[in-house]
Design an enzyme around this catalytic site. Sequence first.
Site, PDB file in Angstrom:
ATOM      1  N   GLU A  68       0.815  -1.209   0.000  1.00  0.00           N
ATOM      2  CA  GLU A  68       0.000   0.000   0.000  1.00  0.00           C
ATOM      3  C   GLU A  68       0.858   1.272   0.000  1.00  0.00           C
ATOM      4  O   GLU A  68       0.570   2.228  -0.698  1.00  0.00           O
ATOM      5  CB  GLU A  68      -0.912  -0.014   1.235  1.00  0.00           C
ATOM      6  CG  GLU A  68      -1.916   1.116   1.299  1.00  0.00           C
ATOM      7  CD  GLU A  68      -3.095   0.931   0.344  1.00  0.00           C
ATOM      8  OE1 GLU A  68      -3.165  -0.129  -0.317  1.00  0.00           O
ATOM      9  OE2 GLU A  68      -3.910   1.858   0.259  1.00  0.00           O
ATOM     10  N   ASP A  69       1.922   1.272   0.762  1.00  0.00           N
ATOM     11  CA  ASP A  69       2.620   2.530   1.056  1.00  0.00           C
ATOM     12  C   ASP A  69       4.014   2.669   0.466  1.00  0.00           C
ATOM     13  O   ASP A  69       4.687   3.669   0.705  1.00  0.00           O
ATOM     14  CB  ASP A  69       2.730   2.734   2.582  1.00  0.00           C
ATOM     15  CG  ASP A  69       1.370   2.878   3.227  1.00  0.00           C
ATOM     16  OD1 ASP A  69       0.438   3.287   2.518  1.00  0.00           O
ATOM     17  OD2 ASP A  69       1.247   2.571   4.426  1.00  0.00           O
TER      18      ASP A  69
END
Length: 572
Positions: A68-69
Site C-alpha cells: 500500500e505505502d
Amino acid sequence: MTIKESIKTNPTGLIARAFRFAENAHKGQKRKSGENYFEHPLAAAEILNRWRMDEATIAAALLHDTVEDTPATLEQVRKEFGDDVAFLVDGVTKLGHIKYRGTQEKIENLRKLIFSISQDLRVVFIKLADRLHNMNTLKALPPQKQKRIAMETDEIYAPIAYRLGMQNLAGELYDLAFPYLHPDKDKWLHTIAVEHFEARRKYLEKIEPEVRKMLKEHDIRLVSIDFRAKRYSSLYQKLLRHDMDIEKIYDLVAMRIIVKTIPECYAVLGLIHEKWPPLPGRIKDYIAMPKPNGYRSLHTTIIGPDEKILEVQIRTEEMHEENEYGIAAHWLYQQARSGEKMRSKKTAEDIRWIEQLKNWLAYIPSQQNEEQGGADSEEFLQSMKIDFFKDRIFAITPRGDVIDLPKGATPIDFAYQIHTDIGNSCVGAKVNNQLVPLSHELRSGDLVEILTQKNKKPSEDWLKFVKTAIARDRVRTALRGKNSFATSVSAPSKTELRITTENRLGIIKDISSVISRSHVNILSFHTPNSPGGSHFSLHKIECATTDKQKIEKLVFKVKQIKGVREISYKLE
Ligand code: MN
C-alpha cells in the site's frame, strides 16, 4: 525470543528476509510521530510474535504496509515470499481500504466484509496487531483522525477481538479508545476510581494469606493468585447500569486463583463458599458452560471479611492461557498436540468450527457483554444456523463504504446498489484501480470505482450479465424510457411481515421498536385473534419499504426478539 533475536538465529529464514525487504522498502519514510516508518510493522510483528503466531504471519506483518505505502508490489512479495505470505499481505491491504464512519447499519456489513475477505483468520490477527500498535501511537495524529480510528477500534476491532476470545486484547483496545471517545468521562473516571481501586487492592492483599493457607491445608496445588483490576472502559459501562455508584461495583478488583486441574477449581470454590457466604445468583460456572467465545472460569461473589463484597475467579493454567489468547491459543494447542504445522494440518472439525465462528461474528451486536453468558449462547445457537457468507460478496466504494452483493455480481450491480442514477449513467468501472469490462465478476474486498457520464442510457446487453433484481429492474425501466417511479403502479410498494410469537407482555412494543429503529415505517399493525387458549399469536405488519436488503436485515433483527418463533415476508 524477540524478532531481532530470531533473525540472528536464522539469518536466511522467512522472517529475516521479510525484515530486510520491509526495512528497505520503507527506507526514508517517517511516521507522524517522527519515528522511522519501519518501527510500525516491526512492532506489529512483535505483537504477533508474542501471540506465538507462525512464521508466515509474522513475515506478513513485517510486510503488511509495503504494497500500500511503498513502491513494492504484491507480485514482488509473492515472488520473494510465496503465495501464503502474499495472500496474508493482500488481505491486510484490502482491510486497510475500509474506512468506518460510524453509521449504524454499516457496522454489520463491515464485520461481514472483514471476515469474508480474511478467509484465513491470520489476516484478522495481523490487522488486530496493526491496530493495537496504531492505538498505542494515536497521540501523534490530528484530532479528527484520532476520533475516527478510536471509534472504529471501539465498534469494530475490539468486539472482534472479544469474539475471538482474546479478552485481554479486547479490553486493551476498548481502554485505548476510551479517552479519545469520551475525554471528559475518562478524566472523571480516573478521579473517582483511583482511590477505590487502591482500597480494594489493599483489602484483597489482606485476605490473600488466608486463601493460601486454606488451600494448603486441603492439599490444593496453587499456581498463582493475582488481582485483576477492572478495565476503565468496562467499568464505565457498568457504572451506567448502576446509577454511577462505584460502591455497587463488586468486581472493581477481582481475586484470581489459578490451580492445576478442573477438580481443584471446584474444590477451591467449595472451600471459599464454606468460609465466606456467596451472594445468591452470582455463582457462574463457565467451565461446565463456557461463554460462546470460549471463555472458561468459575466466578463467584462472596461476602468477605468486614462484610465486604468481592469477586473471586477460579481457573486452570490452560484456561487462563486460552482466555488470554483466545482462538489463537486453540490453534496453538492443535499444533502442539499434532506436532505439525498449524495451517496445513487443521482437522476438518476445526475448520468447520472456524467457519461457524465467522458466521456468528458477522451478526453479534457490538456490545461488550461480559455479564450475560446466557443470552449470548442463545444468539450463538441461533446464528449458527445461518449460512451467511455462502453466496455473498462485499465490495468497497472509494469512500470506504461496503456494498453487499450476491456472488457473481458485476460493476453494474454495484452501481445500481449505490444509486439508480449512478447505474443509469455508468460508462465504465475500475476495480482495484484497473479498468475492467462492465461484465467483470467482482470479488470480496474489491475496491470499485464507477465511471459515469451525464445523459447516458443503460445498454440492453447489461441484462445478460447483471445478477441483482434491482439492477435488472432499473435497466429495464430505463430502456422503456420511464423513470422508476412511473412504473410503481404495478411494482410492489410495500412489504407484509408475518410474525408468529409467543404471547408475552410487551412483545408488540418490542417488535415495533425494532422496526422503527431500522428506519422502516409501519403502515399497519394487525394481530388477528388467535384461537382461545393458544400460546401463540400471528402479527401481520405492513411496512413502507420494498428494499429487500433492508427487509432481510430487519427480519434478522426481529428474530432476535425474545418469544419470536417464526417470521416470513412478501412484497405487495
Ligand atoms: Mn499498518
